[in-house]
Scaffold this motif. Structure first.
Motif, PDB file in Angstrom:
ATOM      1  N   ILE A 167       0.826  -1.204   0.000  1.00  0.00           N
ATOM      2  CA  ILE A 167       0.000   0.000   0.000  1.00  0.00           C
ATOM      3  C   ILE A 167       0.861   1.256   0.000  1.00  0.00           C
ATOM      4  O   ILE A 167       0.524   2.260  -0.643  1.00  0.00           O
ATOM      5  CB  ILE A 167      -0.983  -0.014   1.186  1.00  0.00           C
ATOM      6  N   SER A 168       1.998   1.220   0.687  1.00  0.00           N
ATOM      7  CA  SER A 168       2.919   2.361   0.670  1.00  0.00           C
ATOM      8  C   SER A 168       3.439   2.619  -0.744  1.00  0.00           C
ATOM      9  O   SER A 168       3.628   3.774  -1.146  1.00  0.00           O
ATOM     10  CB  SER A 168       4.089   2.116   1.617  1.00  0.00           C
ATOM     11  N   ILE A 169       3.663   1.556  -1.498  1.00  0.00           N
ATOM     12  CA  ILE A 169       4.079   1.706  -2.899  1.00  0.00           C
ATOM     13  C   ILE A 169       2.957   2.353  -3.701  1.00  0.00           C
ATOM     14  O   ILE A 169       3.207   3.234  -4.535  1.00  0.00           O
ATOM     15  CB  ILE A 169       4.478   0.341  -3.488  1.00  0.00           C
ATOM     16  N   TRP A 170       1.712   1.941  -3.433  1.00  0.00           N
ATOM     17  CA  TRP A 170       0.578   2.593  -4.100  1.00  0.00           C
ATOM     18  C   TRP A 170       0.606   4.101  -3.870  1.00  0.00           C
ATOM     19  O   TRP A 170       0.448   4.875  -4.814  1.00  0.00           O
ATOM     20  CB  TRP A 170      -0.749   2.066  -3.548  1.00  0.00           C
ATOM     21  N   ASN A 202      11.916   8.948 -12.532  1.00  0.00           N
ATOM     22  CA  ASN A 202      11.913   8.795 -11.077  1.00  0.00           C
ATOM     23  C   ASN A 202      10.951   7.697 -10.640  1.00  0.00           C
ATOM     24  O   ASN A 202      11.249   6.921  -9.722  1.00  0.00           O
ATOM     25  CB  ASN A 202      11.533  10.119 -10.407  1.00  0.00           C
ATOM     26  N   LEU A 203       9.802   7.636 -11.309  1.00  0.00           N
ATOM     27  CA  LEU A 203       8.829   6.595 -10.986  1.00  0.00           C
ATOM     28  C   LEU A 203       9.390   5.213 -11.302  1.00  0.00           C
ATOM     29  O   LEU A 203       9.285   4.283 -10.483  1.00  0.00           O
ATOM     30  CB  LEU A 203       7.539   6.824 -11.771  1.00  0.00           C
ATOM     31  N   GLU A 204       9.992   5.059 -12.463  1.00  0.00           N
ATOM     32  CA  GLU A 204      10.566   3.768 -12.842  1.00  0.00           C
ATOM     33  C   GLU A 204      11.678   3.367 -11.884  1.00  0.00           C
ATOM     34  O   GLU A 204      11.814   2.186 -11.532  1.00  0.00           O
ATOM     35  CB  GLU A 204      11.081   3.835 -14.274  1.00  0.00           C
ATOM     36  N   LEU A 207      10.007   2.137  -8.683  1.00  0.00           N
ATOM     37  CA  LEU A 207       9.419   0.802  -8.850  1.00  0.00           C
ATOM     38  C   LEU A 207      10.493  -0.276  -8.877  1.00  0.00           C
ATOM     39  O   LEU A 207      10.307  -1.373  -8.340  1.00  0.00           O
ATOM     40  CB  LEU A 207       8.584   0.756 -10.132  1.00  0.00           C
ATOM     41  N   LEU A 208      11.626   0.032  -9.487  1.00  0.00           N
ATOM     42  CA  LEU A 208      12.728  -0.918  -9.510  1.00  0.00           C
ATOM     43  C   LEU A 208      13.297  -1.120  -8.112  1.00  0.00           C
ATOM     44  O   LEU A 208      13.562  -2.253  -7.685  1.00  0.00           O
ATOM     45  CB  LEU A 208      13.824  -0.420 -10.461  1.00  0.00           C
TER      46      LEU A 208
END
Length: 230
Positions: A167-170, A202-204, A207-208
């Protein structure tokens, strides 16, 4: 609505968003506290509430962005709001905003950006919203199908797999999405183009980095930090 009334909604929603972000930090601390104590019952309760908070923040930010001053005409706001679901409203908001940049049906680069952003909306707004609807209707352990005639085993599994890491990643991904859509609405000819690749890179990267995060590792680090303080 007049331009001033639209701006006032934006101001009010901005306050709601800031408050919900404070709530997010507080709930994260609560979950961490119960993880250290290995109180899995309390962790489960807080996690379900944390997922509902995510949906609340998502909807609050959607309304905030939709009422960006001098962004959409009131007729466009009404059209976006009148969709059947929050996800469909996001999809339409994206398309109407993109039309102010160019024609994504003929512009290949714009079409690729649209596809990428729609995938993010699908994964981080539409799917969590499906879980939110089940949890909000009391289906905390077992999810029912749409007609309430039997259990939806796939959704039950998704609910059981919820944890503070996921959820924190969301929350983090959602923030990047908001950056991009806000730029698209505020400055379709300049800001959107100038900042899009920075935000996507930055998003990629995030996610990595977060791909291998686990709840077990968080528990280990939290307990180690707790032991060191004591």
């Amino acid at each position: 609505m007049t331009d001033l009334e639209i701006k006032n909604i934006h101001v009010i929603q901005s306050r709601n968003v800031r408050h919900l972000k404070r709530v997010q930090k507080s709930m994260t601390m609560d979950i961490n506290h119960y993880l250290v104590r290995n109180d899995l019952f309390q962790v489960g309760i807080k996690t379900k509430l944390y997922s509902l908070l995510y949906s609340a923040l998502s909807e609050s930010q959607y309304t905030q962005i939709l009422h960006t001053p001098f962004g959409f005409e009131y007729s466009e706001i009404l059209k976006i709001q009148n969709q059947r679901s929050l996800a469909e409203s996001w999809y339409l908001m994206l398309d109407i905003a993109l039309q102010k940049v160019g024609d994504f049906k003929t512009n290949q680069d714009l079409a690729k950006r649209r596809t990428t952003l729609r995938e993010i909306i699908g994964e981080y707004i539409e799917k969590p919203q499906e879980l939110r609807n089940k949890i909000a209707h009391g289906q905390w352990l077992h999810a029912l199908n749409s007609s309430n005639t039997k259990e939806n085993l796939d959704t039950t599994s998704r609910i059981s797999e919820l944890n503070v890491i996921k959820i924190s990643i969301w929350f983090e991904v959602h923030q990047y999405l908001c950056f991009i859509i806000r730029d698209l609405i505020q400055s379709p000819k300049k800001g959107f183009h100038n900042n899009y690749w920075t935000n996507m890179t930055n998003l990629e990267g995030f996610l990595l980095e977060s791909k291998n995060w686990t709840i077990e590792e968080r528990m280990r680090i939290l307990k180690l930090n707790y032991d060191n303080r004591n």
